[in-house]
Design a protein around this motif. Structure first.
Motif, short mmCIF file in Angstrom:
data_model
loop_
_atom_site.label_atom_id
_atom_site.label_comp_id
_atom_site.label_asym_id
_atom_site.label_seq_id
_atom_site.Cartn_x
_atom_site.Cartn_y
_atom_site.Cartn_z
N LEU A 59 -20.66 6.74 -44.42
CA LEU A 59 -19.66 7.76 -44.11
C LEU A 59 -20.25 8.74 -43.10
CD1 LEU A 59 -18.21 8.62 -47.65
CD2 LEU A 59 -17.23 7.09 -45.92
N ALA A 106 -13.53 2.94 -47.39
CA ALA A 106 -14.88 2.37 -47.42
C ALA A 106 -15.19 1.81 -48.81
CB ALA A 106 -15.90 3.43 -47.03
N HIS A 107 -14.72 2.49 -49.86
CA HIS A 107 -14.91 1.99 -51.21
C HIS A 107 -14.18 0.66 -51.41
CE1 HIS A 107 -16.45 5.62 -53.75
NE2 HIS A 107 -17.04 5.55 -52.57
N ASP A 122 -21.49 4.53 -56.74
CA ASP A 122 -20.43 5.48 -56.43
C ASP A 122 -19.08 4.98 -56.95
OD1 ASP A 122 -22.54 6.60 -55.02
OD2 ASP A 122 -21.79 5.97 -53.06
N ALA A 167 -13.29 7.75 -47.07
CA ALA A 167 -14.13 7.30 -48.18
C ALA A 167 -13.40 6.29 -49.09
CB ALA A 167 -14.63 8.49 -48.99
N LYS A 206 -25.16 -2.12 -45.17
CA LYS A 206 -24.77 -0.82 -45.71
C LYS A 206 -23.47 -0.31 -45.09
CE LYS A 206 -26.72 1.81 -47.95
NZ LYS A 206 -26.72 2.14 -49.41
N TYR A 224 -21.42 13.27 -51.41
CA TYR A 224 -20.18 13.16 -50.64
C TYR A 224 -19.66 14.57 -50.34
CZ TYR A 224 -19.45 8.11 -51.62
OH TYR A 224 -19.55 6.75 -51.70
N ILE A 233 -23.07 4.60 -48.84
CA ILE A 233 -22.22 4.24 -49.97
C ILE A 233 -22.93 3.19 -50.82
CG2 ILE A 233 -20.02 3.20 -50.65
CD1 ILE A 233 -18.82 4.31 -48.11
N ASN A 234 -22.86 3.37 -52.14
CA ASN A 234 -23.50 2.45 -53.08
C ASN A 234 -22.53 2.07 -54.17
OD1 ASN A 234 -26.54 2.47 -52.24
ND2 ASN A 234 -25.91 4.61 -52.17
N GLY A 255 -22.11 10.19 -54.80
CA GLY A 255 -23.00 10.09 -53.64
C GLY A 255 -24.46 10.21 -54.00
#
Length: 328
Positions: free
Chosen positions: A324, A309-310, A44, A306, A321, A96, A40-41, A64
């Motif tokens: 997923l 996580a965001h 995203d 997801a 980091k 993703y 994940i960045n 992704g």
């Protein structure tokens, strides 16, 4: 195939929804990857908000940028990869999902014995940091590099790289606890507490750093950042976490012959992406195989989480980091 899709809600705001998407078909020089894990960045999160669209030709509905997985099928012209190979790498978007296609020369072998969830934490962080510090910044052994903030995934990778390749890594963070987690750091600076210009001068014997690896950008900080750089030094900007705008004394830049550069990995053409991937294979992959570099992982989330996580990334509460895991 399952994929996270960006959709607009009735309130007019975008959100992620887990749904079905068409499985991609590899072209003659491409690989079809069965994705096992996704890194994940912040890009995203920006893409979900509609603030960072992917390059033309990339599915704009699936975010992704990095993956790790297994080659499921190969195009008719593929020469160097086989079905069953474990690979990792960067893509312009659409990671993703359970499957993604990549050009074969962009795919990087996963070090033997490394879990795919760990491999997914490598491409964006280490390739971005390597390009910024050593290609654009041209850092040499024995020179110092300021990384701000060092507590991000890319920053942690940068500190490891500088240390492993013979430089001196100096890092900043708002959290003393996060600074303690950075491997290879010669000096740590707590933003908001320490005089970071003075701290950099002390850590470099008054000279300043040869390179600043900057993810903060503007917001009133850039002139102080420039004071940390020695004559003929370079500031490499890859993010704007502190703001898009600032006032810069360009007389300072001229007098000391400073260089300011900026780039994003996502928008670069295919030829450049291949060049960076090949340099990674030649110069950095052996360091992972020998244990001199390793991914820093804050947490592994199931693919179904997801949005959660965001939310963790948006809170800035993590160090390292976020991953997923598609098997979950």
């Amino acid at each position: 195939m399952r994929a996270w899709l960006i959709e607009t809600n009735s309130d007019g705001f975008n959100a992620l929804r887990l749904g079905d998407a068409e499985r991609p078909i590899p072209g003659p020089s491409e690989l079809l990857i069965r994705v096992a894990a996704v890194g994940i960045n912040r890009a995203d999160l920006l893409q979900v908000k509609g603030l960072y669209p992917p390059p033309p030709g990339t599915n704009p509905k699936i975010p992704g940028l990095e993956y790790a997985g297994v080659v499921e099928a190969v195009g008719s012209g593929v020469q160097h990869r086989r079905v069953g190979d474990r690979v990792m790498g960067l893509v312009p978007g659409a990671a993703y999902a359970e499957y993604v296609t990549v050009q074969e020369r962009e795919a990087i072998p996963v070090p033997e014995g490394m879990a795919l969830t760990s491999a997914a934490a490598i491409p964006e962080a280490f390739m971005t940091a390597y390009r910024a510090i050593f290609i654009e910044g041209d850092l040499k052994p024995g020179q110092a590099c300021l990384i701000q903030p060092v507590s991000s995934g890319v920053g942690l990778a940068g500190a490891q790289l500088v240390h492993a390749l013979g430089g001196t890594a100096i890092g900043s963070s708002r959290s003393e606890e996060k600074l303690a987690q950075a491997q290879g750091l010669a000096a740590g600076i707590v933003d908001g507490r320490d005089d970071f210009v003075e701290a950099v001068k002390q850590a470099t014997g008054g000279e300043g750093v040869a390179v600043v690896f900057d993810m903060l950008g503007g917001g009133g900080r850039m002139n102080q950042t420039l004071e940390c750089v020695r004559n003929d030094g370079r500031v490499i900007i890859i993010g704007l976490m502190s703001g898009r705008e600032d006032q810069v004394d360009f007389g300072h830049v001229l007098r000391r012959r400073l260089t300011l550069r900026a780039f994003t990995m996502r928008s670069q053409p295919l030829e450049e992406r291949i060049r960076i991937a090949q340099r990674f294979i030649d110069e950095l992959l052996p360091l992972f195989e020998r244990g001199r570099l390793r991914p820093d992982i804050a947490a592994v989330h199931p693919f179904s989480d997801a949005p959660g996580a965001h939310a963790v990334m948006a809170s800035n509460s993590h160090c390292g980091k976020l991953i997923l895991d598609i098997s979950q």
